[in-house]
Design a protein around this motif. Structure first.
Motif, PDB file in Angstrom:
ATOM      1  N   TYR A 174      -2.962  -4.736  -3.750  1.00  0.00           N
ATOM      2  CA  TYR A 174      -2.095  -3.559  -3.619  1.00  0.00           C
ATOM      3  C   TYR A 174      -2.826  -2.357  -4.181  1.00  0.00           C
ATOM      4  CZ  TYR A 174      -0.839  -4.316  -8.575  1.00  0.00           C
ATOM      5  OH  TYR A 174      -0.874  -4.483  -9.931  1.00  0.00           O
ATOM      6  N   GLY A 175      -2.452  -1.175  -3.712  1.00  0.00           N
ATOM      7  CA  GLY A 175      -3.131   0.021  -4.176  1.00  0.00           C
ATOM      8  C   GLY A 175      -2.550   1.288  -3.603  1.00  0.00           C
ATOM      9  N   VAL A 176      -2.970   2.396  -4.173  1.00  0.00           N
ATOM     10  CA  VAL A 176      -2.520   3.737  -3.781  1.00  0.00           C
ATOM     11  C   VAL A 176      -3.615   4.403  -2.958  1.00  0.00           C
ATOM     12  CG1 VAL A 176      -1.875   6.024  -4.616  1.00  0.00           C
ATOM     13  CG2 VAL A 176      -1.074   3.978  -5.812  1.00  0.00           C
ATOM     14  N   MET A 177      -3.223   5.039  -1.850  1.00  0.00           N
ATOM     15  CA  MET A 177      -4.137   5.849  -1.045  1.00  0.00           C
ATOM     16  C   MET A 177      -3.668   7.293  -1.134  1.00  0.00           C
ATOM     17  SD  MET A 177      -4.347   3.544   2.415  1.00  0.00           S
ATOM     18  CE  MET A 177      -4.982   1.871   2.427  1.00  0.00           C
ATOM     19  N   CYS A 178      -4.462   8.130  -1.770  1.00  0.00           N
ATOM     20  CA  CYS A 178      -4.068   9.528  -1.975  1.00  0.00           C
ATOM     21  C   CYS A 178      -4.956  10.451  -1.147  1.00  0.00           C
ATOM     22  CB  CYS A 178      -4.167   9.883  -3.454  1.00  0.00           C
ATOM     23  SG  CYS A 178      -3.744  11.609  -3.809  1.00  0.00           S
ATOM     24  N   PHE A 179      -4.351  11.132  -0.185  1.00  0.00           N
ATOM     25  CA  PHE A 179      -5.068  12.122   0.633  1.00  0.00           C
ATOM     26  C   PHE A 179      -4.792  13.496   0.027  1.00  0.00           C
ATOM     27  CE2 PHE A 179      -4.071   8.568   3.411  1.00  0.00           C
ATOM     28  CZ  PHE A 179      -5.269   8.336   4.067  1.00  0.00           C
ATOM     29  N   LEU A 227       0.851  -1.182   0.000  1.00  0.00           N
ATOM     30  CA  LEU A 227       0.000   0.000   0.000  1.00  0.00           C
ATOM     31  C   LEU A 227       0.887   1.233   0.000  1.00  0.00           C
ATOM     32  CD1 LEU A 227      -1.598   0.806   3.442  1.00  0.00           C
ATOM     33  CD2 LEU A 227      -0.036  -1.085   3.191  1.00  0.00           C
ATOM     34  N   CYS A 228       0.448   2.242  -0.702  1.00  0.00           N
ATOM     35  CA  CYS A 228       1.243   3.458  -0.889  1.00  0.00           C
ATOM     36  C   CYS A 228       0.386   4.666  -0.524  1.00  0.00           C
ATOM     37  CB  CYS A 228       1.721   3.538  -2.334  1.00  0.00           C
ATOM     38  SG  CYS A 228       2.671   5.019  -2.722  1.00  0.00           S
ATOM     39  N   PRO A 229       0.359   5.069   0.763  1.00  0.00           N
ATOM     40  CA  PRO A 229      -0.386   6.272   1.143  1.00  0.00           C
ATOM     41  C   PRO A 229       0.463   7.527   0.931  1.00  0.00           C
ATOM     42  CG  PRO A 229       0.374   5.089   3.096  1.00  0.00           C
ATOM     43  CD  PRO A 229       0.928   4.369   1.910  1.00  0.00           C
TER      44      PRO A 229
END
Length: 791
Positions: A678-683, A494-496
């Motif tokens: 897997y995935g991207v978390m974009c704040f 995971l990529c925050p």
């Protein structure tokens, strides 16, 4: 695998267990031990990341505990939010029971696990089961099965399945096994029994019951379905991050002028029906009067199968009392309702906002129409009795009057923890008169306290509960443990990231004063275009509200941003209409499956953010545009914030930030649904870079936000996502990676021995350090490891 955990054998239906699963089960066992020892109070708040096997861990530990200590736990009450989540729990349970049977064989006690849902989801009657409206299904069922219908037909109802259940189903217990909703329908079809009434009847002797929160938390439903559950039961609230809102909604009432006008029509029909019954069969009214004279408990027992318009709250002391004399006679009671309804109409004729405590409302009610508080407490129950006596079947028609009766009972029962607000119009449309009475619960603990006091252990668990210490405050209970568990991943999947600036360095924020800023809207649009260019398959973008989403999408259409997105992905939008959203989700999934790729525009606190999983390619990136603060100008919210500050010491900003960050975490959590995902978390908001916001995210997300990811421009963020997704697409040795995170039975035994040695060493050190005349202060929660986990 079968392994020993804290002196008890646990049956786990897989060959290995993750470390966090082992620790999670250990904390649940400690809670159960504490509850069994005390008889109550074994409660816990446990944050376990999604996709870590939380459900199977919980079921394995609990059912193993029931096998090892059958005298300590009688039943597991598993509360979930949606039917799909219930079905997942039942499938995990089915696999677990099959595994346990391979170990115990004939020694396995007869195990019964049931799912329970509404009539709409269980009815198999050919003329009713096709109806999609739940209220229509309920009304049709009552039309065929109500006691007065059966009394007129020699005890037989108009439904063959109900008759089969009454004649044989009660005498023949459902065989041991695990039954989801479709299993119950199949069993009912095969044996000629009504699945709904069979499931409700079987609650008393099943081992595990899985149903909605409302069946236990909403007093209007709980007293019909869950009243016979034993004190030795344990309760699990899964996905409980919003439990306080569920509780408050179950105890609140909103009455508009249209409700009062329809209630007046209901009252007129009741008067006519009473007159008709008096002329044809006055004995029915006399018999009801006699029952009410003896008390509500006898009246309830006489109508046990007809619970339809239930009391919103029913304290035990009311059950033992006789109904007040001025509402016992049917004519007097309807006149009483008429006066109360007309008084509410009078109160709605205001030009300014009224905010008053319940006591002030009751005093004004007494002075103007001479209605005292005591009879108000009985109104909902008295109305139900009258409806049954008059043999009224279409209760949906009388829902406005039932709403007024619920309000009367609530305002007559509670004077603390509630606020009464009368608004002449909605602030967002001040030119349109729309008067409404809000009787709103301010204290979430009112509805849940009976659960904490009644059952020996209550487990509150979810993947997004941070900060944990807020829940014991707002729910008013003392947990034996509060733990937040990590997520052991075979690789960093995971990529925050926190994007604070657009590519032109415009600050990104959903602050109210920046929402109409064209440069901010363009910056958000450019970020979304760039993300859709580099992220394959599915992208989900969440907005803070429907209004903001509609505004920003309209501007994007004018700026040509939507056309740029459509070059790479199809665009689907969540709306307030559930059917439209379901179609959008179905089409979104198809676009992802066939390789076209899709973007789903959604809203925090909406259906998509709470109950929909986007596994693997369905959600490779989730973008949270802004911080989803609740509408802070709401007078109901302002009243609740004042109550929290005055009575619980929770400051306004602390609660608002807690509420917003749990919803933000719930949204981005859609990206990771299993350890192989897997995935991207974009704040996407400048405020996420601040420590007071960032530290309120769950630990399993925080730990992956590297320092350089905490304040990025959109170009930098897109670059990081591109590299991350390229790395994730590379082949890797999954078996080797898993071996680093999985525990075998032998490794668990080693951990147990080490924990015992550490505990022994700690006790030796403590006795050498403590003076002879001093008592060592050793609390059950003082294990350093547990304290670290809860930080």
């Amino acid at each position: 695998m079968k392994f020993l955990l804290d002196g008890m054998y646990v049956y786990f239906p897989y060959d290995f267990v993750y470390k966090e699963q082992y620790e999670y089960m250990l904390e649940i066992k400690r809670a159960y031990d504490a509850g069994a020892a005390r008889g109550c109070g074994g409660h816990s708040v446990l944050e376990m990341p999604s996709g870590t096997g939380k459900t199977v861990s919980l079921l394995s530990l609990t059912i193993s505990y029931m096998i090892s200590y059958p005298d300590k736990i009688g039943k597991l009450i598993y509360c979930s939010r949606t039917v799909p989540e219930m079905e997942k729990v039942m499938e995990e349970m089915r696999g677990l029971i099959k595994y346990i049977e391979t170990h115990l064989g004939d020694k396995m006690p007869g195990f019964l696990g049931l799912a329970l849902s509404s009539r709409k989801n269980l009815c198999i009657h050919p003329d009713i089961s096709g109806e999609r409206n739940g209220s229509v299904v309920d009304a049709s069922c009552r039309d065929k099965t109500a006691s007065f219908v059966r009394n007129k037909n020699d005890g037989k109802s108009g439904c063959d399945y109900f008759n089969g259940f009454e004649d044989k189903g009660k005498l023949t217990p459902i065989p041991a096994g695990v039954y989801n909703l479709s299993d119950l329908r199949e069993y009912g079809e095969k044996h000629g029994y009504c699945p709904y009434f069979l499931a409700r009847y079987s609650i008393s002797h099943c081992n595990v019951i899985v149903y909605s929160y409302h069946y236990l938390l909403d007093p209007k439903i709980a007293q019909m379905v869950s009243k016979e559950l034993g004190k030795d039961s344990v309760v699990v609230f899964d996905e409980a991050h919003n439990i306080d809102n569920v509780l408050i909604e179950s105890m609140s009432v909103n009455i508009h002028k249209r409700h009062l006008d329809r209630a007046s029509n209901n009252i007129t029909k009741l008067k006519a029906k009473i007159k008709e019954v008096k002329e044809k069969d006055a004995s029915r009214l006399r018999e009801e009067y006699q029952r009410l004279l003896e008390g509500l408990r006898q009246n309830r027992e006489a109508q046990a199968t007809d619970m339809a318009m239930a009391n919103p709250v029913l304290p035990q002391d009311i059950l033992e009392e006789a109904v007040p004399g001025n509402i016992r006679q049917a004519e007097h009671f309807v006149s009483f309702l008429d006066r109360f309804n007309e008084y509410l109409k009078l109160r709605l004729a205001v030009l300014h906002v009224v905010n008053e405590p319940p006591n002030a409302f009751l005093q004004d009610l007494s002075e103007k129409v001479h209605i005292e508080r005591k009879p108000l407490r009985f109104v909902a129950e008295r109305l139900q009795s009258l409806m049954m006596t008059l043999e009224m079947v279409n209760l949906e028609e009388f829902s406005p009057l039932n709403l007024v009766a619920n309000f009367a009972t609530l305002v007559g029962t509670y004077t603390k923890g509630f606020s009464l607000i009368i608004e002449p119009y909605d602030d967002r449309a001040p030119s349109i008169p729309d008067p409404v009475i809000h009787f709103s619960c301010m204290d979430a603990s009112i509805a849940v306290q009976p659960v904490f006091e009644r059952f020996q252990s209550v487990i509150i668990t979810s993947g997004t509960l941070s900060p944990l210490d807020m829940y014991p405050k707002i729910l008013n209970f003392q947990p034996v443990s509060m733990c937040s568990f990590d997520m052991s991943l075979p690789r960093t999947s995971l990529c925050p990231i926190i994007v604070t600036r657009a590519s032109d360095q415009t600050t990104l924020s959903s602050r109210f004063e920046a929402r109409d800023d064209a440069s901010v809207i363009r910056g958000y649009g450019s970020l979304l275009v760039d993300m859709c260019n580099v992220v394959p398959d599915g992208v989900i973008c969440f907005f803070v509200s429907y209004t903001y989403m509609e505004s920003i999408v309209s501007t994007w259409a004018d700026q040509g941003i939507i056309d740029q997105i459509l070059k790479n992905k199809l665009v689907f939008i969540e709306t307030k209409d559930a059917l439209e959203t379901s179609h959008a989700l179905e089409s979104y999934n198809k676009a992802c499956e066939n390789g076209r790729g899709a973007l789903l525009l959604s809203v925090a606190r909406g259906k998509v953010s709470e109950g929909v999983d986007f596994e693997h390619h369905l959600g490779r990136a989730v973008i949270m545009m802004g911080i989803p603060y609740v509408y802070t100008q709401s007078r109901i919210l302002r009243a609740r914030l004042e109550y929290l500050a005055d009575h619980l010491g929770i400051q306004e900003n602390d609660f608002l930030t807690f509420d917003a960050m749990r919803h933000a975490a719930q949204c981005v959590g859609r990206a990771i649904r299993s350890k192989t995902d897997y995935g991207v978390m974009c704040f996407a908001d400048q405020r996420y870079s601040r420590q007071d916001k960032r530290t309120k995210l769950p630990q399993w997300i925080q730990k992956y936000i590297r320092p350089e990811f905490r304040s990025m421009s959109s170009d930098e963020g897109v670059g990081v996502c591109k590299k991350f997704l390229r790395d994730m697409a590379q082949p890797y040795d999954q078996a080797y990676s898993n071996n680093q995170n999985l525990l075998s039975a032998e490794q668990i035994a080693t951990l147990q021995k080490q924990a015992q040695l550490d505990a022994s060493d700690g006790m030796v050190a403590m006795t050498t350090d403590v003076p002879m005349n001093a008592a060592p202060n050793v609390a059950s929660g003082s294990d350093p490891k547990r304290l670290r986990m809860g930080e």
